[in-house]
Structures are given as structure tokens and as C-alpha cells.
Design a protein around this motif. Structure first.
Motif, short mmCIF file in Angstrom:
data_model
loop_
_atom_site.label_atom_id
_atom_site.label_comp_id
_atom_site.label_asym_id
_atom_site.label_seq_id
_atom_site.Cartn_x
_atom_site.Cartn_y
_atom_site.Cartn_z
N ASP A 153 69.81 42.20 -41.35
CA ASP A 153 68.51 42.08 -41.99
C ASP A 153 67.50 43.00 -41.31
O ASP A 153 66.69 43.67 -41.97
N ARG A 154 67.56 43.04 -39.97
CA ARG A 154 66.66 43.92 -39.22
C ARG A 154 66.92 45.38 -39.57
O ARG A 154 65.98 46.17 -39.80
N VAL A 155 68.21 45.75 -39.62
CA VAL A 155 68.56 47.14 -39.94
C VAL A 155 68.12 47.50 -41.35
O VAL A 155 67.57 48.59 -41.59
N ASN A 156 68.33 46.58 -42.31
CA ASN A 156 67.91 46.85 -43.69
C ASN A 156 66.40 47.02 -43.79
O ASN A 156 65.91 47.93 -44.47
N ALA A 157 65.64 46.12 -43.09
CA ALA A 157 64.19 46.22 -43.12
C ALA A 157 63.73 47.53 -42.48
O ALA A 157 62.82 48.20 -42.98
N LYS A 158 64.36 47.88 -41.36
CA LYS A 158 64.03 49.14 -40.69
C LYS A 158 64.32 50.33 -41.59
O LYS A 158 63.51 51.28 -41.68
N ASN A 159 65.46 50.30 -42.27
CA ASN A 159 65.82 51.41 -43.17
C ASN A 159 64.83 51.55 -44.31
O ASN A 159 64.46 52.66 -44.70
N LEU A 160 64.38 50.40 -44.87
CA LEU A 160 63.40 50.44 -45.95
C LEU A 160 62.08 51.05 -45.48
O LEU A 160 61.46 51.86 -46.18
N LEU A 161 61.64 50.62 -44.27
CA LEU A 161 60.40 51.16 -43.72
C LEU A 161 60.52 52.65 -43.46
O LEU A 161 59.62 53.44 -43.81
N GLU A 162 61.64 53.06 -42.86
CA GLU A 162 61.84 54.49 -42.58
C GLU A 162 61.88 55.29 -43.88
O GLU A 162 61.31 56.39 -43.96
N GLU A 163 62.54 54.74 -44.90
CA GLU A 163 62.62 55.45 -46.18
C GLU A 163 61.23 55.64 -46.78
O GLU A 163 60.89 56.73 -47.27
N CYS A 164 60.39 54.58 -46.70
CA CYS A 164 59.03 54.69 -47.23
C CYS A 164 58.22 55.73 -46.46
O CYS A 164 57.49 56.53 -47.05
N LEU A 165 58.36 55.72 -45.13
CA LEU A 165 57.64 56.68 -44.30
C LEU A 165 58.06 58.11 -44.62
O LEU A 165 57.21 59.02 -44.71
N TYR A 166 59.36 58.32 -44.77
CA TYR A 166 59.84 59.67 -45.08
C TYR A 166 59.37 60.14 -46.46
O TYR A 166 59.04 61.32 -46.66
N VAL A 167 59.33 59.21 -47.43
CA VAL A 167 58.84 59.57 -48.77
C VAL A 167 57.38 60.01 -48.70
O VAL A 167 56.98 61.02 -49.28
#
Length: 620
Positions: free
Chosen positions: A553-567
Motif C-alpha cells: 500500500d505504501r509503495v502504491n501510494a508513493k508511486n501514485l504521488l511520484e507519477e503525479c509529480l512527474y506529470v
């Protein structure tokens, strides 16, 4: 990853699980489509590595995630542990395997082999059943995600060489994982069901079929008679310590010697990390050699800065394993011998397991059957067992009206003959191989003893006619017996009764016919998990998987945040580039206007209008 929910009748989802030494596979029977589907795991693969890893910094890793980090964490990565449940630490097979495993195995209570691992800076001792349960929890979770429903029921497959203790241990692992075992079936039999089962073929012609199963850690064979969709098991045989991992081991030994000779690396065998990387390269080379005549071995910085570069040819691979390949044929020959069937009367040979793709083994099988092309190739060898187990699982929960198919589920049988040493050293078989349990059998046995008033009754398991050539399970002493009738009073008539209950525990009762004195002893009840141990392991497994779920869950949340930041960064960079291009154009235009000494007022006004229009467009 989702699948269409497909519950069997009564709302119960049942799956078939092939819990392999190296790889595991899961299938489900789709009633609406009339076929088996292999369940795709969360990585999108049809098979899952039978691998579990612990670390001081990460949560529990299972499957591909564990396999991918094995080289950097060899002593805490456990694979091939299918060979441990139901065994004793003192067993020769366990001691032999310990020389090949990078992880540590120690003796636990009751001589039970325990795996030592470090998890989050704490030392843990885990039974083989616990490792299997962790893998099963992942399999269960992947199945529930794919099917869109709760999974609690499964048919499990085991090698034909598994004894009662190993089968009980397998059931314990399923209990720890929260799965109910609907039945236990031999792997070759499950493969036969996949090819010829109730839902596939219904011809009237009788066929004699040999199933050859070469897994990562075992070799099995079964001879079956198939007619009108009904399957009868005629004979089974197997080698519990012969499989694809042994072929890899021969290559590892070969390259270790090469490293010693060419690079002077005498200590490569003591580096767990180097051996894990070398074994992985050898396994990949073995796969390559099934379709190519040579394979490269390329490992950067294998040991002390050595970049290991070499090749192996198919001929070299076959030379290294010739004796093992010959041993692989023995279970097939034994099946034919036990069933008293001539090889010319075999119609098909079904291949199971990835190592059956090795060309030399296929050639040896053809030669064994006088060059006839009998090999069936219409089902993936890695998936055949899981497909058959899925069909049987569907048959159980749906109560398919075909008792012959359901009879193939061998929930408990004696994998080997059980008996005692009679006069002259012969093996007196009391319970024959493949007898369904619970069972009770009694015989009058003539026994010799040098003691005047007592007799020791050795209990053996095996098929050798000489008792001492079989596995000794234990000895029962009977005191106050009759002094005997022959050879100076050395021979006694003793009634020996073997009683195996539904849990696989065997009680041996011995009674002297003359004095009526009796004694009894329990066998096959040590080293197994108690109900309390299963509950404790289930709680610990749930804790491990909760940590894993939390980390996921932590990794998924982190990935979503990183994806938003990169976008957002890409958007800002695009806008910045657009602004920079516009600014560059303006600077160029300013320079042109400054240097323009000839254009008319009309030209300047036209350029101004264009600039005003562009400005309004940007502003809009």
C-alpha cells in the motif's frame, strides 16, 4: 489484473494448485466455458517462483520479488523448501540438500528441520510448512484478485514419492495459509486428468498412458488405463531426489572447477552470493540448451572482480548429466514392470515439468518405446498438473456424477509398503503400497530372537524383499514371550497388527500367541505440527502478509504521488519551453526591428497587427 467471477455451483470457488519445488501454478475450471484457465499472478505471469525472502529493511518478499533479489541476499532467500516438510533433520536426503542451499537449516524440536533467517534484524526459525504457507497465501491472494471472489478450497498435488508424513505436512501448510484441502492427488495422475479427463475426451478406445513428470526436485511416473473418459491408476513410481535442480547442480560444479583452474578461485564454493548467481545463470543456460546447441554464461563481477565469461554446449550438458538422465528412466521402467505391461502396448506418453523439454531426455523416452512417436505436446508441461487439479476441484465442489474421476483424489494412501522383518530377514509386508487409509491389517509372523523371553520387532517401509534394505521406522519390543519351538527355542509365533488412522498415524500392536502378552507402539506421529502450532504459524503468516500488504500500500501510494509529480513537472517544463521559444522569437524580432533602416511604415504596422493577434491568442 481482474477476471470474470466464475463460482462453481453452490457459490464455492475451488482451485487446483501445483505447489512445485521451483515454480508453482494455479488453475480454475470455468463451467461457463467448459475449460480450465491458468490464473495470472499480479506480475502477469502464469507461474510463480516457489521462493520466499526475508530482509532487515524490507517486508516479506514472495515469488518473483524474492527471486529477483536472491543474488544480493542469498542466505535469507529460501527456495526448494518443498523437500523439507515431513522430513527429519537427520534424514540423509536433508543433509545432502543442505550442501546445496545457501540458507541455513538447523535441527528443531523432535528432529524437525528448521530454516534460520533474519527478518527485520530478528533471527527467526521457520518450518518448511511455514515457508510453503507464505507462498500459498500469495497464490490465494492472486487467485482471489483474478477471480473476484474469496477462495478457501483447493485440490493439491504431490509427487508419487511423498510418504504419509510429507502429505500430512503439505496439508498443514494449506491449513496455515487458510485453505481447505478438498483432496490430495498424485501429480502424474492430475496431468493425466488434464489430457484425458471427464471434461476433455470420451472415446471408447482403451489407452495405456505413461505420464512422465520431471519437476525441479523430483521425478515421477504413472501408468494409467483410460477408457470412455474413465481413468484407472495401474502403477506409480518416483525418485524423491532427482529433478531439474540436480541438473543445474552438475553445471554449477563444472563451472566451479573451471573457476578454480582458470582464475585460481579456490573459495568460490564458500561464497553464497557467487553460487546463487552462478546457479541462476546455469538454470537459464539449461533452458537455452533445450532449443539451441550452445548457451553463454556471462556474469559480471562474480567473485573478487572476476567477470566470468564462458559457454556450454548441449553435448557438454548431456555428458555432465548422463547418469542422472538414465536414472530418470527408472520410474518409467518400474511402472511398466509393476503393471506387467509390455512397452509396445503403451499408446501415449504425457510430459510434465519444464525439464521434459531437454532433447536428450525426449530422445531417451523415444528409445525406451522403440522409437515410436508417443510424446503428447498439446498442453504446456508446466501447466498440465495445475489443469488436472483444477478439473478435480471442480468435480468435487460441483459433485460431478463420475465416481471414477473423484476416486483419483488420493486424500490418504500408503506410498510404500509397510511391514516387519520375519524369520530369515525377509520383508513381511502387512500393508501393501498404495493402500487407502484408514486401514487395519493383521498377520501371524514367525520371528527369531536370541533373547529367551523377549523379541524385538523392526518395522520397515519400502519395496525391497530384504527387510534391512528398506527404511527402518522403529523397533517394538515384546517381553515375556513363549520360549519358542525351533532351533533351541529361537522362533516365536507373533500376531502383528498395523493400524493406520485417518491422520496417518500408525499403531503397531504385537501379541505373543502362546502367552497372550502384548505391546504397542505409535509410528509416523512425531515431528508433525500440532493444532496449536498451526494456529501460531497462521497468526505469524498473517502478520507477515499484513506487513507485506502495508508495504505494498505504501509503495502504491508513493508511486501514485511520484507519477503525479512527474506529470506536473513535464507540464511545467513544456510550458517553460513554450515560453522560452516565444521569448527567443521576441528577442530575434526586437533585434531585427532595431537594425531595420529601410522598411516602410506600412510594413511596421502589418507586423504590429500580427504581433497583437498572436498576443491575444496566447492570452485567450
Amino acid at each position: 489484473m481482474t477476471g470474470t467471477g466464475d463460482q462453481q455451483e453452490g457459490g464455492t470457488i475451488a482451485i487446483g494448485i501445483d505447489l512445485g519445488t521451483s515454480w508453482s501454478c494455479v488453475g480454475v475450471y470455468r463451467h461457463r466455458h467448459g475449460r480450465v484457465e491458468i490464473i495470472i499472478n499480479e506480475q502477469g505471469s502464469r507461474t510463480t517462483p516457489s521462493c520466499v525472502a526475508f530482509s532487515d529493511t524490507e517486508s516479506l518478499l514472495v515469488g518473483e520479488a524474492a527471486l529477483n533479489q536472491a543474488a544480493r541476499n542469498p542466505t535469507n532467500t529460501v527456495s526448494g523448501a518443498k523437500r523439507l516438510p515431513g522430513r527429519r533433520f537427520s534424514d540423509a536426503s536433508v543433509r545432502s540438500d543442505m550442501n546445496l542451499w545457501p540458507f541455513k537449516v538447523v535441527a528443531g524440536r523432535g528432529d524437525k528441520p528448521m530454516i534460520a533467517a533474519s527478518h527485520r534484524r530478528r533471527q527467526k526459525l521457520l518450518a518448511g510448512e511455514e515457508i510453503a504457507a507464505m507462498l500459498l497465501v500469495k497464490i490465494k491472494r492472486d487467485a482471489e484478485s483474478y477471480l473476484g471472489g474469496t477462495v478457501t478450497n483447493a485440490v493439491v498435488t504431490v509427487p508419487v514419492s511423498f510418504d504419509v508424513l510429507q502429505r500430512r505436512a503439505t496439508k498443514d501448510a494449506f491449513a496455515v495459509a487458510g485453505l481447505d484441502v478438498l483432496g490430495v492427488v498424485h501429480e502424474p495422475v492430475a496431468a493425466a486428468v488434464a489430457y484425458y479427463g471427464l471434461f476433455h475426451e470420451s472415446g471408447t478406445e482403451t489407452k495405456n498412458v505413461v505420464v512422465f513428470d520431471l519437476g525441479g526436485g523430483h521425478t515421477s511416473a504413472a501408468l494409467l488405463t483410460i477408457s470412455a473418459g474413465k481413468i484407472a491408476v495401474e502403477a506409480t513410481a518416483g525418485d524423491a531426489h532427482l529433478g531439474g535442480e540436480d541438473f543445474d547442480g552438475r553445471m554449477v560444479e563444472h563451472f566451479v572447477e573451471q573457476l578454480k583452474t582458470e582464475y585460481g578461485k579456490e573459495d568460490v564454493g564458500r561464497s553464497a552470493r557467487a553460487l546463487v548467481r552462478l546457479r541462476a545463470a546455469c538454470e537459464q543456460a539449461k533452458r537455452t540448451l533445450s532449443s539451441s546447441t550452445w548457451a553463454p554464461i556471462e556474469i559480471d563481477c562474480l567473485l573478487e572482480g572476476v567477470d566470468f565469461r564462458t559457454t556450454i554446449t548441449r553435448d557438454q550438458f548431456e555428458d555432465l548429466n548422463t547418469d542422472l538422465f538414465c536414472r530418470c528412466m527408472e520410474p518409467v521402467k518400474k511402472c511398466l514392470s509393476d503393471a506387467k505391461l509390455d512397452r509396445s502396448n503403451v499408446h501415449d506418453v504425457v510430459l510434465v515439468g519444464g525439464s521434459t523439454r531437454i532433447p536428450c531426455l525426449r530422445r531417451m523416452l523415444r528409445d525406451l518405446f522403440d522409437g515410436k512417436e508417443l510424446l503428447r505436446k498439446d498442453i504446456n508441461p508446466e501447466e498440465a498438473v495445475a489443469r488436472g487439479a483444477a478439473i478435480l476441484a471442480a468435480a468435487v465442489v460441483s459433485r460431478v456424477p463420475d465416481s471414477d474421476l473423484l476416486d483419483l483424489i488420493l486424500s490418504d494412501t500408503t506410498p510404500r509398503s509397510l511391514g516387519v522383518e520375519a524369520a530369515g530377514g525377509a520383508m513381511a509386508v502387512i500393508i501393501p503400497k498404495n493402500s487407502t487409509i484408514p486401514i487395519r491389517r493383521e498377520q501371524i509372523i514367525a520371528l527369531h530372537s536370541q533373547e529367551p523371553t523377549s523379541v524385538v520387532i523392526p518395522v520397515f517401509e519400502g519395496e525391497n524383499p530384504i527387510a534391512r534394505e528398506n527404511s527402518l521406522l522403529g523397533e517394538l519390543k515384546l517381553s515375556a514371550v513363549h520360549r519358542g519351538t525351533q532351533r533351541g527355542g529361537s522362533e516365536r509365533q507373533v500376531s502383528v497388527c498395523f493400524d493406520i488412522d485417518a491422520d496417518g498415524v500408525m499403531t503397531v500392536n504385537a501379541r505373543d500367541r502362546a502367552t497372550k502378552n502384548a505391546n504397542q507402539m505409535k509410528f509416523m506421529d512425531k515431528g508433525q505440527l500440532s493444532k496449536q502450532e498451526i494456529e501460531r504459524m497462521a497468526e505469524e503468516a498473517a502478520e507477515y502478509m499484513a506487513q507485506d500488504a502495508e508495504n505494498r500500500d505504501r509503495v502504491n501510494a508513493k508511486n501514485l504521488l511520484e507519477e503525479c509529480l512527474y506529470v506536473k513537472r513535464r507540464k511545467i517544463e513544456a510550458e517553460r519551453k513554450k515560453a522560452n521559444d516565444a521569448l527567443s522569437g521576441l528577442e530575434q524580432m526586437i533585434q531585427q526591428v532595431d537594425n531595420d533602416q529601410v522598411s516602410s511604415a506600412k510594413k511596421f504596422r502589418e507586423d504590429l497587427e500580427v504581433l497583437m493577434v498572436e498576443g491575444s491568442t496566447v492570452a485567450g
